[in-house]
Design a protein around this motif. Structure first.
Motif: not given
Length: 160
Positions: A48-64
């Protein structure tokens, strides 16, 4: 005359057991009982801390989502990372808007962890998710209905 069943072979005696012979083994200490729930909680908090720090609204951080990428259909988990991000920042309304089913899951997980920690602290039994198959089918049906409704025009409020 010696009965064969009453003979004691020294090679088959158990290793040192605390307490008097025939007594039940000692219960594990509090630290050992708390190890599994605390480790589980630490892993979940780290995620949860990682998801809080790395914004999923910015493209390229997480797979679609592969289902969404291939078909354009929202699965029950679509918006889960955005929901977790908002939840971690204390924005419950945005978290519900991104994925209401995930928010329910966060609270169920928190409740389970509280019960597990209390039981481990007190030395009680480990809680189990032993639900009857009917309940598991019901949970699956709710997830399916959620997925279908969020993809329909009248359910757009449930879409991320």
């Amino acid at each position: 005359m010696t009965d064969e069943n009453q003979r004691v072979d020294a090679s088959h005696t158990p290793l040192a057991t605390p307490g008097p012979p025939g007594a039940a083994p000692a219960a594990p200490g509090r630290a050992r009982r708390l190890a599994a729930p605390v480790l589980t909680l630490a892993v979940a908090a780290s995620a949860l801390g990682y998801v809080a720090a790395v914004d999923p609204y910015e493209p390229g951080h997480y797979p679609v989502c592969p289902l969404f990428r291939l078909t354009g259909i929202l699965c029950p988990g679509c918006g889960g990372l955005r929901s977790a991000h908002a939840f971690a920042h204390g924005d419950l309304i945005t978290a519900l808007g991104a994925n209401a089913l995930a928010v329910i899951g966060y609270f169920v997980f928190a409740g389970f962890m509280i019960v597990w920690l209390i039981r481990a602290y007190r030395g009680g039994p480990t809680p189990r998710l032993a639900l009857a198959p009917l309940y598991w089918w019901g949970i699956g049906a709710v997830a399916l209905i959620f997925a279908v409704v969020r993809n329909l025009p009248f359910g757009s409020a449930l879409a991320p």
